[in-house]
Write an enzyme that holds these catalytic residues in place. Structure first.
Site, PDB file in Angstrom:
ATOM      1  N   SER A   1     -15.139 -68.463 -39.676  1.00  0.00           N
ATOM      2  CA  SER A   1     -15.528 -68.664 -38.281  1.00  0.00           C
ATOM      3  C   SER A   1     -16.380 -67.516 -37.779  1.00  0.00           C
ATOM      4  N   SER A   2     -15.922 -66.281 -37.996  1.00  0.00           N
ATOM      5  CA  SER A   2     -16.661 -65.192 -37.363  1.00  0.00           C
ATOM      6  C   SER A   2     -17.974 -64.921 -38.089  1.00  0.00           C
TER       7      SER A   2
ATOM      8  N   ARG B   1       5.373 -45.027 -35.714  1.00  0.00           N
ATOM      9  CA  ARG B   1       5.122 -46.369 -35.206  1.00  0.00           C
ATOM     10  C   ARG B   1       5.843 -47.384 -36.074  1.00  0.00           C
TER      11      ARG B   1
ATOM     12  N   LYS C   1     -23.960 -42.198 -25.351  1.00  0.00           N
ATOM     13  CA  LYS C   1     -23.784 -43.387 -24.522  1.00  0.00           C
ATOM     14  C   LYS C   1     -23.043 -43.039 -23.230  1.00  0.00           C
TER      15      LYS C   1
ATOM     16  N   THR D   1     -21.727 -41.634 -29.634  1.00  0.00           N
ATOM     17  CA  THR D   1     -20.885 -42.204 -28.579  1.00  0.00           C
ATOM     18  C   THR D   1     -20.978 -41.361 -27.322  1.00  0.00           C
TER      19      THR D   1
ATOM     20  N   HIS E   1     -10.630 -42.078 -42.991  1.00  0.00           N
ATOM     21  CA  HIS E   1      -9.872 -41.299 -42.006  1.00  0.00           C
ATOM     22  C   HIS E   1      -8.570 -41.989 -41.625  1.00  0.00           C
ATOM     23  N   HIS E   2      -8.386 -43.227 -42.095  1.00  0.00           N
ATOM     24  CA  HIS E   2      -7.092 -43.885 -41.898  1.00  0.00           C
ATOM     25  C   HIS E   2      -6.133 -43.547 -43.033  1.00  0.00           C
TER      26      HIS E   2
ATOM     27  N   TRP F   1      -0.538 -55.289 -39.215  1.00  0.00           N
ATOM     28  CA  TRP F   1      -1.781 -56.071 -39.196  1.00  0.00           C
ATOM     29  C   TRP F   1      -2.689 -55.649 -40.344  1.00  0.00           C
TER      30      TRP F   1
ATOM     31  N   GLU G   1     -14.652 -52.803 -38.246  1.00  0.00           N
ATOM     32  CA  GLU G   1     -14.003 -53.765 -37.359  1.00  0.00           C
ATOM     33  C   GLU G   1     -13.699 -53.155 -35.984  1.00  0.00           C
TER      34      GLU G   1
ATOM     35  N   SER H   1     -23.337 -51.496 -20.243  1.00  0.00           N
ATOM     36  CA  SER H   1     -24.735 -51.113 -20.031  1.00  0.00           C
ATOM     37  C   SER H   1     -25.488 -52.122 -19.171  1.00  0.00           C
TER      38      SER H   1
ATOM     39  N   TYR I   1     -15.376 -51.005 -34.452  1.00  0.00           N
ATOM     40  CA  TYR I   1     -16.619 -50.975 -33.672  1.00  0.00           C
ATOM     41  C   TYR I   1     -17.099 -52.363 -33.321  1.00  0.00           C
TER      42      TYR I   1
ATOM     43  N   ASP J   1     -30.797 -72.555 -26.608  1.00  0.00           N
ATOM     44  CA  ASP J   1     -29.393 -72.693 -26.976  1.00  0.00           C
ATOM     45  C   ASP J   1     -29.187 -71.691 -28.092  1.00  0.00           C
TER      46      ASP J   1
ATOM     47  N   HIS K   1       1.295 -59.397 -33.388  1.00  0.00           N
ATOM     48  CA  HIS K   1       0.670 -58.873 -32.169  1.00  0.00           C
ATOM     49  C   HIS K   1      -0.688 -58.268 -32.507  1.00  0.00           C
TER      50      HIS K   1
ATOM     51  N   HIS L   1     -12.586 -50.112 -40.483  1.00  0.00           N
ATOM     52  CA  HIS L   1     -13.213 -49.230 -39.517  1.00  0.00           C
ATOM     53  C   HIS L   1     -14.404 -49.876 -38.809  1.00  0.00           C
TER      54      HIS L   1
HETATM   55  C1  HEA Z   1      -6.682 -55.657 -29.901  1.00  0.00           C
HETATM   56  C2  HEA Z   1      -6.172 -55.491 -28.822  1.00  0.00           C
HETATM   57  C3  HEA Z   1      -4.787 -55.164 -28.414  1.00  0.00           C
HETATM   58  C4  HEA Z   1      -4.320 -55.379 -27.149  1.00  0.00           C
HETATM   59  C5  HEA Z   1      -5.080 -56.003 -25.996  1.00  0.00           C
HETATM   60  C6  HEA Z   1      -2.972 -54.901 -27.128  1.00  0.00           C
HETATM   61  C7  HEA Z   1      -2.156 -54.957 -26.007  1.00  0.00           C
HETATM   62  C8  HEA Z   1      -0.875 -54.403 -25.911  1.00  0.00           C
HETATM   63  N1  HEA Z   1      -0.189 -53.781 -26.925  1.00  0.00           N
HETATM   64 FE1  HEA Z   1      -0.826 -53.555 -28.845  1.00  0.00          FE
HETATM   65  N2  HEA Z   1      -1.454 -53.347 -30.748  1.00  0.00           N
HETATM   66  C9  HEA Z   1      -2.676 -53.701 -31.244  1.00  0.00           C
HETATM   67  C10 HEA Z   1      -3.744 -54.223 -30.526  1.00  0.00           C
HETATM   68  C11 HEA Z   1      -3.690 -54.566 -29.171  1.00  0.00           C
HETATM   69  N3  HEA Z   1      -2.598 -54.408 -28.365  1.00  0.00           N
HETATM   70  C12 HEA Z   1      -2.733 -53.432 -32.658  1.00  0.00           C
HETATM   71  C13 HEA Z   1      -3.917 -53.683 -33.591  1.00  0.00           C
HETATM   72  C14 HEA Z   1      -1.487 -52.903 -33.006  1.00  0.00           C
HETATM   73  C15 HEA Z   1      -1.021 -52.422 -34.378  1.00  0.00           C
HETATM   74  C16 HEA Z   1      -0.148 -53.451 -35.028  1.00  0.00           C
HETATM   75  C17 HEA Z   1       0.455 -52.924 -36.267  1.00  0.00           C
HETATM   76  O1  HEA Z   1       1.066 -51.852 -36.236  1.00  0.00           O
HETATM   77  O2  HEA Z   1       0.299 -53.579 -37.301  1.00  0.00           O
HETATM   78  C18 HEA Z   1      -0.709 -52.838 -31.773  1.00  0.00           C
HETATM   79  C19 HEA Z   1       0.594 -52.330 -31.704  1.00  0.00           C
HETATM   80  C20 HEA Z   1       1.297 -52.181 -30.531  1.00  0.00           C
HETATM   81  C21 HEA Z   1       2.516 -51.451 -30.420  1.00  0.00           C
HETATM   82  C22 HEA Z   1       3.216 -50.702 -31.541  1.00  0.00           C
HETATM   83  C23 HEA Z   1       4.168 -51.572 -32.224  1.00  0.00           C
HETATM   84  C24 HEA Z   1       4.843 -50.879 -33.362  1.00  0.00           C
HETATM   85  O3  HEA Z   1       4.319 -49.897 -33.883  1.00  0.00           O
HETATM   86  O4  HEA Z   1       5.927 -51.350 -33.724  1.00  0.00           O
HETATM   87  C25 HEA Z   1       2.926 -51.550 -29.109  1.00  0.00           C
HETATM   88  C26 HEA Z   1       4.145 -50.925 -28.562  1.00  0.00           C
HETATM   89  O5  HEA Z   1       4.272 -50.705 -27.438  1.00  0.00           O
HETATM   90  C27 HEA Z   1       1.935 -52.333 -28.420  1.00  0.00           C
HETATM   91  C28 HEA Z   1       1.979 -52.667 -27.081  1.00  0.00           C
HETATM   92  C29 HEA Z   1       0.986 -53.362 -26.404  1.00  0.00           C
HETATM   93  C30 HEA Z   1       1.078 -53.748 -25.020  1.00  0.00           C
HETATM   94  C31 HEA Z   1       2.238 -53.474 -24.107  1.00  0.00           C
HETATM   95  C32 HEA Z   1      -0.099 -54.396 -24.711  1.00  0.00           C
HETATM   96  C33 HEA Z   1      -0.470 -54.979 -23.377  1.00  0.00           C
HETATM   97  O6  HEA Z   1      -1.749 -54.553 -23.011  1.00  0.00           O
HETATM   98  C34 HEA Z   1      -0.381 -56.473 -23.389  1.00  0.00           C
HETATM   99  C35 HEA Z   1      -0.538 -57.041 -21.997  1.00  0.00           C
HETATM  100  C36 HEA Z   1      -0.539 -58.525 -21.977  1.00  0.00           C
HETATM  101  C37 HEA Z   1       0.491 -59.301 -21.635  1.00  0.00           C
HETATM  102  C38 HEA Z   1       1.794 -58.715 -21.302  1.00  0.00           C
HETATM  103  C39 HEA Z   1       0.412 -60.787 -21.668  1.00  0.00           C
HETATM  104  C40 HEA Z   1      -0.271 -61.420 -20.480  1.00  0.00           C
HETATM  105  C41 HEA Z   1       0.556 -61.701 -19.303  1.00  0.00           C
HETATM  106  C42 HEA Z   1       1.502 -62.621 -19.200  1.00  0.00           C
HETATM  107  C43 HEA Z   1       2.001 -63.445 -20.326  1.00  0.00           C
HETATM  108  C44 HEA Z   1       2.132 -62.818 -17.933  1.00  0.00           C
HETATM  109  C45 HEA Z   1       3.613 -62.782 -17.997  1.00  0.00           C
HETATM  110  C46 HEA Z   1       4.093 -61.395 -17.892  1.00  0.00           C
HETATM  111  C47 HEA Z   1       5.322 -61.041 -17.502  1.00  0.00           C
HETATM  112  C48 HEA Z   1       6.412 -62.012 -17.307  1.00  0.00           C
HETATM  113  C49 HEA Z   1       5.659 -59.602 -17.255  1.00  0.00           C
HETATM  114  N4  HEA Z   1       0.965 -52.700 -29.306  1.00  0.00           N
HETATM  115  C1  HEA Z   2     -12.280 -50.246 -30.243  1.00  0.00           C
HETATM  116  C2  HEA Z   2     -11.649 -49.693 -31.202  1.00  0.00           C
HETATM  117  C3  HEA Z   2     -11.737 -48.261 -31.645  1.00  0.00           C
HETATM  118  C4  HEA Z   2     -12.686 -47.290 -31.391  1.00  0.00           C
HETATM  119  C5  HEA Z   2     -13.947 -47.408 -30.603  1.00  0.00           C
HETATM  120  C6  HEA Z   2     -12.242 -46.115 -32.076  1.00  0.00           C
HETATM  121  C7  HEA Z   2     -12.954 -44.919 -32.076  1.00  0.00           C
HETATM  122  C8  HEA Z   2     -12.609 -43.814 -32.821  1.00  0.00           C
HETATM  123  N1  HEA Z   2     -11.488 -43.661 -33.599  1.00  0.00           N
HETATM  124 FE1  HEA Z   2     -10.000 -44.999 -33.803  1.00  0.00          FE
HETATM  125  N2  HEA Z   2      -8.650 -46.464 -34.249  1.00  0.00           N
HETATM  126  C9  HEA Z   2      -8.657 -47.750 -33.773  1.00  0.00           C
HETATM  127  C10 HEA Z   2      -9.590 -48.312 -32.916  1.00  0.00           C
HETATM  128  C11 HEA Z   2     -10.727 -47.648 -32.464  1.00  0.00           C
HETATM  129  N3  HEA Z   2     -11.038 -46.352 -32.710  1.00  0.00           N
HETATM  130  C12 HEA Z   2      -7.525 -48.472 -34.277  1.00  0.00           C
HETATM  131  C13 HEA Z   2      -7.184 -49.922 -33.979  1.00  0.00           C
HETATM  132  C14 HEA Z   2      -6.822 -47.580 -35.082  1.00  0.00           C
HETATM  133  C15 HEA Z   2      -5.507 -47.797 -35.814  1.00  0.00           C
HETATM  134  C16 HEA Z   2      -5.525 -48.788 -36.889  1.00  0.00           C
HETATM  135  C17 HEA Z   2      -4.155 -48.923 -37.476  1.00  0.00           C
HETATM  136  O1  HEA Z   2      -3.748 -48.042 -38.240  1.00  0.00           O
HETATM  137  O2  HEA Z   2      -3.472 -49.921 -37.160  1.00  0.00           O
HETATM  138  C18 HEA Z   2      -7.571 -46.339 -35.051  1.00  0.00           C
HETATM  139  C19 HEA Z   2      -7.207 -45.211 -35.776  1.00  0.00           C
HETATM  140  C20 HEA Z   2      -7.988 -44.074 -35.882  1.00  0.00           C
HETATM  141  C21 HEA Z   2      -7.731 -43.027 -36.835  1.00  0.00           C
HETATM  142  C22 HEA Z   2      -6.619 -43.007 -37.870  1.00  0.00           C
HETATM  143  C23 HEA Z   2      -5.391 -42.456 -37.300  1.00  0.00           C
HETATM  144  C24 HEA Z   2      -4.268 -42.527 -38.251  1.00  0.00           C
HETATM  145  O3  HEA Z   2      -3.797 -43.619 -38.563  1.00  0.00           O
HETATM  146  O4  HEA Z   2      -3.856 -41.447 -38.709  1.00  0.00           O
HETATM  147  C25 HEA Z   2      -8.706 -42.075 -36.626  1.00  0.00           C
HETATM  148  C26 HEA Z   2      -8.833 -40.827 -37.405  1.00  0.00           C
HETATM  149  O5  HEA Z   2      -9.842 -40.278 -37.550  1.00  0.00           O
HETATM  150  C27 HEA Z   2      -9.559 -42.575 -35.574  1.00  0.00           C
HETATM  151  C28 HEA Z   2     -10.676 -41.896 -35.077  1.00  0.00           C
HETATM  152  C29 HEA Z   2     -11.578 -42.443 -34.172  1.00  0.00           C
HETATM  153  C30 HEA Z   2     -12.783 -41.743 -33.729  1.00  0.00           C
HETATM  154  C31 HEA Z   2     -13.204 -40.369 -34.111  1.00  0.00           C
HETATM  155  C32 HEA Z   2     -13.420 -42.618 -32.904  1.00  0.00           C
HETATM  156  C33 HEA Z   2     -14.755 -42.357 -32.223  1.00  0.00           C
HETATM  157  O6  HEA Z   2     -15.611 -43.448 -32.373  1.00  0.00           O
HETATM  158  C34 HEA Z   2     -14.610 -42.021 -30.779  1.00  0.00           C
HETATM  159  C35 HEA Z   2     -15.890 -41.497 -30.189  1.00  0.00           C
HETATM  160  C36 HEA Z   2     -15.825 -41.282 -28.700  1.00  0.00           C
HETATM  161  C37 HEA Z   2     -15.694 -40.104 -28.080  1.00  0.00           C
HETATM  162  C38 HEA Z   2     -15.532 -38.848 -28.834  1.00  0.00           C
HETATM  163  C39 HEA Z   2     -15.649 -40.002 -26.582  1.00  0.00           C
HETATM  164  C40 HEA Z   2     -16.963 -39.846 -25.895  1.00  0.00           C
HETATM  165  C41 HEA Z   2     -17.770 -38.695 -26.349  1.00  0.00           C
HETATM  166  C42 HEA Z   2     -18.120 -37.621 -25.575  1.00  0.00           C
HETATM  167  C43 HEA Z   2     -17.728 -37.538 -24.157  1.00  0.00           C
HETATM  168  C44 HEA Z   2     -18.967 -36.582 -26.199  1.00  0.00           C
HETATM  169  C45 HEA Z   2     -18.345 -35.250 -26.371  1.00  0.00           C
HETATM  170  C46 HEA Z   2     -17.254 -35.282 -27.354  1.00  0.00           C
HETATM  171  C47 HEA Z   2     -17.061 -34.369 -28.314  1.00  0.00           C
HETATM  172  C48 HEA Z   2     -17.974 -33.247 -28.599  1.00  0.00           C
HETATM  173  C49 HEA Z   2     -15.803 -34.447 -29.139  1.00  0.00           C
HETATM  174  N4  HEA Z   2      -9.087 -43.780 -35.135  1.00  0.00           N
HETATM  175 CU   LIG Z   3     -11.322 -45.964 -38.089  1.00  0.00          CU
END
Ligand code: HEA
Ligand code: HEA
Ligand SMILES: [Cu+2]
Ligand code: CUA
Lengths: 370, 294, 543
Positions: free
Chosen positions: C171-172, C452, C333, C330, C304-305, C144, C257, C270, C259, C108, C79, C255
């Site tokens: 690819s990417s 989790r 923005k 951020t 931080h992870h 993942w 990734e 924007s 962004y 293009d 997933h 990380h």
């Molecule tokens: C990058 C984007 C992304 C997106 C879009 C989503 C979307 C969703 N994710 Fe997430 N998720 C991750 C990225 C993302 N996830 C990542 C990186 C992890 C960590 C994996 C790891 O731990 O290694 C994670 C892990 C994760 C967990 C934790 C699993 C665990 O720790 O064991 C869960 C649990 O609820 C969850 C739920 C969902 C749900 C409910 C959606 C929903 O938003 C999905 C909605 C979409 C659909 C449901 C499909 C479309 C619709 C149909 C097919 C129509 C048919 C529908 C019906 C019949 C009802 N996700």
């Molecule tokens: C699109 C993807 C995305 C983005 C944008 C971010 C944004 C941020 N993430 Fe997140 N993060 C993930 C995707 C993302 N993360 C994923 C996938 C994981 C889990 C991976 C895994 O383990 O599977 C993760 C996990 C993760 C962790 C590790 C947690 C753990 O495993 O213990 C941490 C810890 O520092 C973190 C921090 C942050 C911070 C500080 C930002 C910042 O960039 C956020 C900045 C934004 C704001 C703060 C809001 C707007 C700001 C204001 C309104 C200004 C005023 C605010 C203040 C003065 C506070 N993220």
């Molecule tokens: Cu990070």
């Protein structure tokens, strides 16, 4: 249907705990956990305030500055002063967050000055506790039956173990953590401790429990199939009760030490071996010895377990060269236990070899090394 | 179009109103099929399944077919004059960013080397870790490892590796000499310089093959020889693969030179190959310092 | 036309629109390739979503109902991988393909043929991932993040995953090089860097991040591969390696990734907010600098992870401070978007709704990120559902919502048809409500102590899990509305005018609808304001 079944299960099991919705961190019982709790509360207030302010402005604009309300757009699009202000204010807020956070981290990290040390080793999927100062050591296994019934062995579902980590209150306990196979993480929320246990490396952490009680947590790093079934239970007792427990534990350990030269009969070995098997091997090779196809080999009918006796002993004693999942059990189990489990495997599930492997065979296979 | 200060000057920029967009091509799809077969085949082969080597072999064959076909198209387009100043600029940017991605690939391995030497090994040898590894001594180059019984020797820097350094450095020189020949229209200097570069590349590869043989049979040093063996083979191995590819590219360019492709002003294929070669050179220098010497 | 025959090509873009299957298989047209990317990513979104529903079904109530733990772990792993590499990243690349040339006046993409390869490598990689479910031992099950040494234990599904990642990387990286070169080299006269649309800036910087970190990911999974099969000890202390080293290298990729999945979303929003506020983007220049700072900072925060791996206090402090700092750009923005709305004349068509939803929910997700970044607190929250809640707020309500916004926004330009506004609005409100019902309770679960990646849980977590599961199914159902709206509108939608949005004034709206197959064959002369607003346009040729 499902919700109904669920409601039944829920009320049958532990009505009080379940329905009280848990919304916050668990009540802390150490100074570290308390500092985390308070810090989180502070952060929550700050972030909620930010949300309220930012969203108020946004919703004001959404409600008032809409075309349907007869507005026409003003065309301003720059203002250096406000840009500087809204860069500076968040910075100041962050400094305000970082200050208490720094202090909390420094406290978490001061692991020395301990009153006692316990070595914790993560295994797939159980914990070993080694009281380095007192020479007491044991394994801690999940006791909830794994048959999908949600019945427990007398504690909370999935959070109950046969042998909890018993510690005295008011004493600084230093943990040295390591792991045997993959990374695990030792986590007890109420203590404010989460520390990864990394195979081949030693990490440390500490806690000092204020009040007696049983505190539960679980492994917090994905460690394979049974990651969700690797609970941790800490039983904190008053220093006197702890000393009593320790003394009893030492006596029991002495009594349990088996005579390594005893010759066992096959039924004895089988009975003993089944116990060892269910504690250690069943997670991978399954109760019926069929394994998990493609991942964990079947032992029922396997070549090693039916013909190659030395190979069998070697596999269990020294582990697999090919696949680290099959650990070197010689490090964890006594000669008697290994002899028993091998005999069990060679005679259970239709592997009727009739072989009775004796502790001395294992001792010989170890070549004097332990 | 607008002049982005392209080197080719005003005339060609003004001439060029249209950017070259190639017609539909089957090669990308062929390449995708090739990589699928390779990925599938490699995974199956590593797990001892019969299908593996078959699929892997087929994939490599398809990939070679694709590369030949694709580059043939590119060469034809180039010969037909489709690429002018702006396309040339795209190729330059493109090659530059590609090399940057390669730099980051090697950075991962240099990072790993740094990490084991500066962080992991000292930690494994410290007081706390006596609990797990009572006898381990982390002196580099590692002669053994915490849990490995076999003893092996490290590769010295001043024998073959130093010679190989000299070879690669001079190949960089001959290539530059060839480039001067290209710019000044001295075709034979170009051809000779390039030819010698290719030969030096082949010499380097042969010596490295010999060095591996020596390491495996006499020093007992293998991929499985702990932190030293793994970084040594992984890094020099990936570098060697790049030398191989670079040599092949230069050889193709050499053939094209002999056939009279390229002009004083229009020879980006040559330059791209040269950039790549210099990049591989620089990686070697870093390897020499960090893998062999320090 | 003999497509392999290069001799014909001297005459530039004479080849007209090819027909049938060949049009898609052999495409060199950025619009066709963009379309392929978008459909592919939608298919992956469905696959990843179905896996998510598998996860949620199992977690609806305690006990093991549907899957064995090993299959559950595979579902979680795939997933994550499928959503990240299959759904979100390709969707952004697809949009960049479709819109960049139109927005900056390029004929293009810079490397049109290589562009096709970038796309066609995706289906094989996806196929390898899907096949891995059916091989002995099943798919990769180490999450993942594929942490070693758990990933060195897995079966051959792990090998397939590693090779799939290699292919996705190729690819990417190629896709990103294409974007960088197109933006740097193919802008029409007058479209200067400091005037071009934020979407172009965001794509440029994202592409730079991709080129910088995908090779690092390829490198680290290669080390896992050699540890698995060739006896190396990169992540094994017995040979002097270190499991934690895997995490350092992985998160050096990981990380940035996240962004990579956020910056293009910022770019889209924007464009959309100024259009529907009928007001220029506030603080364009500071937006450019903020985006760049985020990209630069993203290389310095990876650990931080890893706050629970046991690093020294100094390292924890460094990575905590650096991470917190990202909140500043951020925040700039977010404030700029709000300031753009301020004193505007807003209307709330579907793209705008999704953009506003994005700003709100992304802010919430960002703030929970800041809480996580405080190392002391992260000790309690690491590897719990709090993290799951955090990243679904930034990924689903962030990346995915921005994608919906973009697709609705540019749908008329791409297809020449209008989508159904009614269904669009329904899709938004439905998604907004059920998204929050699904993911908000996960904060509580995490705080209360639910880890989790577990298939079964202690009973005090029952209620919120049930709520989240119901929410997930309803949220997923809502995506059918989107699908239906798209398909129906492509077939039977109202013809769209050249400029369906009153406030839209970037270059893509200055040409016909649907966009001609070969636009800007000859570049126009432009006079451009901030954020790519076209003040004057002369010339330009399309066919
Ligand atoms: C990058 C984007 C992304 C997106 C879009 C989503 C979307 C969703 N994710 Fe997430 N998720 C991750 C990225 C993302 N996830 C990542 C990186 C992890 C960590 C994996 C790891 O731990 O290694 C994670 C892990 C994760 C967990 C934790 C699993 C665990 O720790 O064991 C869960 C649990 O609820 C969850 C739920 C969902 C749900 C409910 C959606 C929903 O938003 C999905 C909605 C979409 C659909 C449901 C499909 C479309 C619709 C149909 C097919 C129509 C048919 C529908 C019906 C019949 C009802 N996700
Ligand atoms: C699109 C993807 C995305 C983005 C944008 C971010 C944004 C941020 N993430 Fe997140 N993060 C993930 C995707 C993302 N993360 C994923 C996938 C994981 C889990 C991976 C895994 O383990 O599977 C993760 C996990 C993760 C962790 C590790 C947690 C753990 O495993 O213990 C941490 C810890 O520092 C973190 C921090 C942050 C911070 C500080 C930002 C910042 O960039 C956020 C900045 C934004 C704001 C703060 C809001 C707007 C700001 C204001 C309104 C200004 C005023 C605010 C203040 C003065 C506070 N993220
Ligand atoms: Cu990070
Ligand atoms: Cu042990 Cu998870």
């Amino acid at each position: 249907m499902l919700p109904l079944r669920l409601a039944l299960i829920v009320s049958a099991l532990s009505p009080g705990v379940v329905l009280a919705a848990e919304l916050n961190l668990q009540p802390p019982v150490t100074s570290v956990a308390r500092s985390i709790y308070d810090l989180h509360t502070l952060l929550l207030y700050i972030t909620v305030a930010i949300v309220v302010i930012v969203f108020s402005v946004m919703f004001y604009a959404i409600i008032r500055h809409r075309k349907s309300a007869g507005r026409s757009a003003k065309q301003f699009h720059e203002n250096t002063t406000v840009e500087i202000i809204w860069t500076a204010i968040p910075l100041l807020i962050l400094v305000g967050m970082a200050w208490p956070a720094t202090q909390a981290i420094l406290a978490q990290k001061s692991t020395r000055g301990e009153d006692m040390t316990v070595k914790v080793t993560g295994y797939q999927w159980k914990w070993q506790y080694d009281y380095l100062d007192d020479g007491v050591a044991f394994m801690s296994h999940l006791t909830t039956p794994r048959d999908g019934t949600l019945k427990t062995a007398g504690g909370p579902y999935l959070l109950e173990v046969d042998e909890p980590l018993v510690v005295p209150t008011g004493k600084k306990v230093r943990l040295l953590l390591t792991a045997n196979d993959v990374i695990h993480s030792w986590w007890v929320p109420a203590l404010g401790v989460k520390q990864d246990a990394i195979p081949g490396y030693v990490r440390d952490t500490w806690f000092k429990v204020d009040k007696p009680g049983v505190y539960r947590g679980q492994c917090a790093e994905l460690c394979g199939k049974d990651h969700g079934f690797m609970p941790i239970v800490v039983d904190a007792r008053s220093p006197e009760d702890y000393q009593q427990w320790l003394a009893a534990k030492k006596v029991a350990a002495a009594a349990k030490a088996e005579d390594p030269n005893k010759v066992w009969t096959l039924p004895e070995l089988m009975a003993r071996g089944e116990k060892v098997y269910l504690q250690n091997c069943v997670a991978c090779h399954m109760a019926n010895g069929a394994g998990v196809p493609g991942t964990f080999p079947a032992l029922a009918g396997s070549k090693i377990a039916t013909t190659d006796k030395p190979g069998h002993i070697d596999m269990v004693l020294n582990g697999s060269k090919k696949n680290a999942a099959m650990a070197a059990w010689g490090k964890q189990l006594s000669d008697t236990e290994i002899a028993a489990v091998i005999s069990y495997e060679r005679n259970a599930w239709g592997n009727n070899t009739g072989d009775a492997v004796q502790p001395k065979d294992i001792k010989a296979a170890r070549g004097g090394k332990v | 179009m607008q002049g982005h200060g392209t080197a080719a000057g005003e005339e060609s920029a003004a001439q060029q109103t249209r950017y070259f967009v190639p017609p539909p091509s089957r090669w990308p799809l062929v390449g995708a099929v090739a990589l699928f077969c390779i990925g599938l085949g490699a995974a199956f082969a590593l797990n001892g399944m019969l299908l593996g080597p078959l699929s892997l072999g087929a994939g490599v064959a398809i990939l070679v077919w694709m590369l030949v076909g694709w580059f043939r198209d590119v060469i034809r387009e180039s010969r037909a004059g489709s690429y002018r100043a702006r396309e040339d600029m795209s190729f330059r940017w493109g090659m530059g960013w590609f090399i940057f991605s390669e730099v980051m690939f090697f950075a991962a391995f240099f990072g790993a080397l740094y990490y084991v030497r500066v962080i992991a090994l000292p930690e494994l040898g410290d007081e706390t870790h006596k609990l797990l590894w009572p006898d381990f001594n982390p002196a580099w180059p590692l002669q053994t490892a915490p849990g490995i019984d076999a003893v092996y020797q490290a590769m010295g820097a001043w024998g073959l590796p130093a010679i190989n350094t000299a070879i690669l450095l001079s190949s960089g020189g001959t290539l530059t000499w060839a480039h001067w020949g290209m710019i000044e229209g001295k075709r034979s200097q170009l051809a000779w310089g390039l030819g010698i570069t290719v030969l030096l590349g082949m010499l380097f590869l042969s010596l490295q093959a010999y060095e591996y043989h020596h390491a495996l049979s006499e020093l007992g040093l293998s991929f499985a020889s702990g932190a030293y063996g793994m970084t040594f083979y992984m890094m020099t191995g990936f570098h060697g693969m790049h030398v191989l590819v670079g040599t092949l590219i230069l050889a193709v360019i050499w053939v094209r030179v002999l056939r009279g492709h390229f002009s004083e002003h229009n020879h980006f294929a040559f330059e791209a190959a040269a950039w790549y070669w210099h990049f591989v050179d620089v990686v070697w220098l870093l390897l020499f310092v960090f893998v062999y010497w320090l | 036309m003999n497509i392999a025959d290069g001799t014909q090509v001297a005459s530039h873009i004479q080849h007209d629109k090819p027909r049938g299957l060949a049009r898609w298989l052999f495409a060199t047209n950025h619009k066709d390739i963009g379309t392929l990317y978008l459909w592919f990513s939608f298919a992956m979104f469905i696959s990843g979503g179905v896996m998510a529903l598998g996860i949620r079904a199992e977690l609806f109530s305690p006990g093991l109902q549907f899957w064995q733990p090993e299959l559950f772990n595979q579902l979680t792993t795939l997933h994550g991988l499928v959503m990240v590499f299959g759904a979100i990243m390709p969707a952004f690349t697809g949009l960049a393909n479709w819109m960049l040339p139109l927005m900056i006046g390029a004929p293009d993409m810079a490397f049109a043929r290589m562009n096709n390869w970038s796309f066609w490598l995706l289906p094989p990689a996806a196929l390898l991932l899907m096949i891995s479910f059916w091989v002995p031992g099943g798919a990769a099950a180490a999450g993942w993040t594929l942490y070693a040494p758990l990933s060195t234990q897995g079966g051959m599904g792990t090998d397939l995953t590693i090779f799939a990642i290699h292919i996705l990387g190729v690819s990417s990286i190629m896709g990103a090089i294409n974007i960088v070169v197109t933006v740097l080299n193919l802008r029409a006269p007058g479209m200067t860097l400091m005037k071009m649309p934020m979407f172009a800036w965001a794509s440029l910087i994202t592409a730079y991040l991709i080129i910088a970190v995908m090779p690092v990911l390829a490198g680290v999974v290669t080390m896992v591969l050699t540890d698995r099969h060739f006896g190396t000890h990169f992540f094994n202390a017995a040979g002097g390696g270190d499991p934690v080293m895997y995490q350092h290298i992985f998160w050096f990729f990981g990380h940035p990734e996240v962004y990579i999945m956020a910056l293009p979303a910022f770019g889209i929003v924007s464009q959309v907010i100024p259009t529907f506020a009928r007001k220029p983007l506030f603080g364009y220049t500071s937006m450019v600098y903020a985006t760049s700072s985020i990209a630069i900072l993203s290389f310095m925060v990876w650990a931080h992870h890893m706050f629970t791996t046991g690093m020294p206090a100094t390292a924890q402090l460094f990575f905590m401070y650096a991470t917190m700092l990202i909140a500043v750009p951020t925040g700039v923005k977010v404030f700029n978007w709000v300031a753009t709305m301020w004193e505007g004349a807003m209307t709330f068509e579907t793209p705008m709704l999704f953009a506003i939803g994005f700003v709100m929910l992304f802010t919430i997700g960002g703030l929970s990120g800041v809480i996580l970044s405080v190392a002391a607190v992260d000790i309690q929250l690491q590897d719990t559902y709090y993290v799951v809640a955090h990243f679904h707020y930034v990924l689903v309500a962030g990346a995915l919502f921005s994608l919906f916004s973009a697709v609705y926004y540019w749908f008329p330009k791409m297809t020449g048809k209008m989508y159904s506004e009614k269904l669009g609005q329904l899709h938004f409100w439905w998604s907004l409500v059920w998204f929050n019902i699904t993911f908000f309770p996960m904060h509580f679960l995490g705080l209360a102590g639910m880890p989790r990646r577990i298939p079964d849980y202690a009973l005090q977590f029952t209620d919120f899990n049930a709520i989240a599961s119901v929410g997930a199914f309803m949220f997923g159902f809502g995506q059918l509305i989107f699908f239906y709206n798209m398909v129906r509108s492509i077939r039977h939608g109202q013809p769209a005018p050249q400029k369906p949005w009153e406030g839209a004034n970037t270059l893509e709206w200055a040409i016909a609808t649907p966009a001609p197959y070969h636009s800007f064959v000859v570049a126009p002369q432009l006079e451009v304001g901030d954020n790519g607003v076209i003040l004057e346009m002369k010339g330009g040729e399309h066919h």
